[in-house]
Design an enzyme around this catalytic site. Structure first.
Site, mmCIF file in Angstrom:
data_model
loop_
_atom_site.group_PDB
_atom_site.id
_atom_site.type_symbol
_atom_site.label_atom_id
_atom_site.label_comp_id
_atom_site.label_asym_id
_atom_site.label_seq_id
_atom_site.Cartn_x
_atom_site.Cartn_y
_atom_site.Cartn_z
ATOM 1 N N MET A 1 -31.313 52.724 -21.230
ATOM 2 C CA MET A 1 -30.715 52.569 -19.910
ATOM 3 C C MET A 1 -29.292 52.027 -20.018
ATOM 4 O O MET A 1 -29.079 50.948 -20.578
ATOM 5 C CB MET A 1 -31.572 51.640 -19.046
ATOM 6 C CG MET A 1 -32.927 52.234 -18.704
ATOM 7 S SD MET A 1 -34.006 51.062 -17.849
ATOM 8 C CE MET A 1 -34.556 50.081 -19.248
ATOM 9 N N VAL B 1 -36.733 45.936 -31.964
ATOM 10 C CA VAL B 1 -37.935 46.295 -32.720
ATOM 11 C C VAL B 1 -39.134 46.523 -31.810
ATOM 12 O O VAL B 1 -39.975 47.394 -32.080
ATOM 13 C CB VAL B 1 -38.240 45.223 -33.790
ATOM 14 C CG1 VAL B 1 -38.565 43.879 -33.155
ATOM 15 C CG2 VAL B 1 -39.372 45.674 -34.708
ATOM 16 N N ASP B 2 -39.238 45.772 -30.721
ATOM 17 C CA ASP B 2 -40.427 45.864 -29.876
ATOM 18 C C ASP B 2 -40.547 47.222 -29.186
ATOM 19 O O ASP B 2 -41.602 47.867 -29.234
ATOM 20 C CB ASP B 2 -40.417 44.740 -28.837
ATOM 21 C CG ASP B 2 -40.450 43.360 -29.478
ATOM 22 O OD1 ASP B 2 -41.058 43.232 -30.556
ATOM 23 O OD2 ASP B 2 -39.862 42.421 -28.916
ATOM 24 N N GLY C 1 -38.704 53.128 -22.594
ATOM 25 C CA GLY C 1 -37.418 52.455 -22.452
ATOM 26 C C GLY C 1 -37.055 51.802 -23.760
ATOM 27 O O GLY C 1 -37.658 50.794 -24.150
ATOM 28 N N CYS D 1 -34.420 42.459 -13.003
ATOM 29 C CA CYS D 1 -34.160 43.663 -13.786
ATOM 30 C C CYS D 1 -35.449 44.438 -14.027
ATOM 31 O O CYS D 1 -35.490 45.671 -13.903
ATOM 32 C CB CYS D 1 -33.505 43.294 -15.111
ATOM 33 S SG CYS D 1 -33.017 44.713 -16.119
ATOM 34 N N CYS E 1 -28.465 39.067 -21.057
ATOM 35 C CA CYS E 1 -27.794 40.144 -21.782
ATOM 36 C C CYS E 1 -26.376 40.426 -21.301
ATOM 37 O O CYS E 1 -25.538 40.868 -22.081
ATOM 38 C CB CYS E 1 -28.635 41.418 -21.713
ATOM 39 S SG CYS E 1 -28.746 42.168 -20.067
#
Length: 359
Positions: free
Chosen positions: A36, A15-16, A10, A106, A203
């Site tokens: 997604m 960066v992660d 995903g 989520c 978000c």
């Protein structure tokens, strides 16, 4: 061999998750990047396209990383699932006087349940994310979420609600690294998001103004009501219960001669109960909608470390089962601002034993 195993990563454009994809490819897995699509069309008219993992900018960043890594990249539409399990839940909880945790919802229902199902349908063996946590397959056969090696970035709290089936098919490769090392890996690998700032806000809420977001989404202003003290005496007027959360001190606009805190929110009477610091302390906390991770049930003979919010340092408690899905957690030291709707997560050492929703 890993090259015969397919992992769907995903990719949020950060960066992660980008480093997670890089590390898995380096380990020989067949990696597929998926971003997604969870943003709502109306939201795009109200916020910048770069807004966190919900923005269109995230897709472009993820696509550029996939090109560097030479892996396929796809966008999968999960708008409907996100609206039902995250946005609607978020709004309904605030209107009911509770404080939701949309990231936990989520994770459980979109980033895992929906993504995992779709990934299995296209023949993947695993999914992977850029969360700072680890997964351990225990001697008792269960899969456990373990804290990241870096306490400062640890995200295990937000993963307590995952199922055994989901954990068995999940990888979290950056849980073994410090954040600075993750950025260095991204830099060395030439990933274009190596220095991209982390997204900190919810978000889907522009500029973090969740009350205005709720009012605009439902098309209705939150109804003002009374601030009352612990005895029910009216102290003043509030702007509507969605503007407040238990433990809140700032923004009350009450001149009472002492530090005032939100102690309780009463949607049935549209009242907000105000008290002092000692009124905001709780020794006993009740949870339901319980999910077990490292254990099949909580032990009454064990002391756990419990976190009552994401940034809570944790405090020791014992647990007692009252009914099938109702536990009483008794803290050794009373805790401040125990907030209905938030998660209480129990740790057994570095492992997440499980958790539930605070009542």
């Amino acid at each position: 061999m890993n090259e015969h195993k397919t992992v769907v990563v995903g990719m949020s454009g950060g960066v992660d998750s980008s480093v997670a994809a890089y590390l898995l490819k380096e380990q020989g897995y067949c990696v597929i990047g998926v971003t997604m699509q969870i943003w709502q069309e109306e939201a795009l008219q109200k916020q910048e396209s770069e807004a966190g993992c919900c923005g269109l900018g995230a897709v472009e960043d993820a696509r550029r990383v996939a090109q560097v890594l030479d892996i396929p990249h796809y966008v999968m539409n999960f708008k409907h699932d996100f609206k039902i399990h995250v946005i609607d839940y978020f709004i309904n909880e605030y209107r009911a006087g509770r404080t939701p945790n949309p990231c936990i919802a989520c994770n459980r229902y979109v980033k895992w349940e929906s993504l995992l199902k779709r990934s299995m349908e296209i023949g993947a063996d695993y999914i992977a994310t850029g969360h700072y946590a680890r997964i351990r397959h225990m001697n008792n056969g269960r899969y456990a979420v373990e804290k990241s090696v870096t306490a400062r970035k640890d995200q295990s709290y937000a993963l307590y609600n995952l199922t055994q089936e989901q954990l068995a098919r999940t990888m979290m490769p950056i849980g073994e690294y410090e954040k600075d090392r993750v950025r260095k890996i991204a830099d060395e690998a030439g990933l274009p998001v190596a220095h991209k700032p982390d997204s900190m806000e919810i978000c889907f809420v522009p500029e973090g103004d969740y009350a205005s977001y709720i009012e605009e989404t439902v098309g209705m202003k939150s109804k003002p009501g009374d601030f009352v003290d612990m005895q029910g005496h009216v102290l003043g007027r509030h702007r509507g219960i969605i503007h407040y959360t238990v433990g809140q001190r700032k923004g009350l606009n009450l001149a009472l001669g002492y530090p005032a805190f939100v102690v309780r929110i009463k949607p049935e009477t549209n009242e907000i109960v105000i008290g002092q610091l000692e009124d905001n302390l709780s020794e006993k906390v009740y949870i339901s909608h319980v999910n077990y991770i490292s254990e099949q049930s909580f032990s009454e003979h064990k002391t756990y470390l419990a976190k009552i919010r994401y940034n809570h340092e944790g405090s020791h408690c014992t647990v007692r089962r009252l009914e099938d899905d109702l536990y009483e957690c008794i803290f050794i030291k009373p805790q401040r601002a125990v907030t209905p709707g938030q998660a209480l997560v129990l740790y057994d050492g570095s492992l997440v034993a499980g958790g539930g929703t605070i009542l």
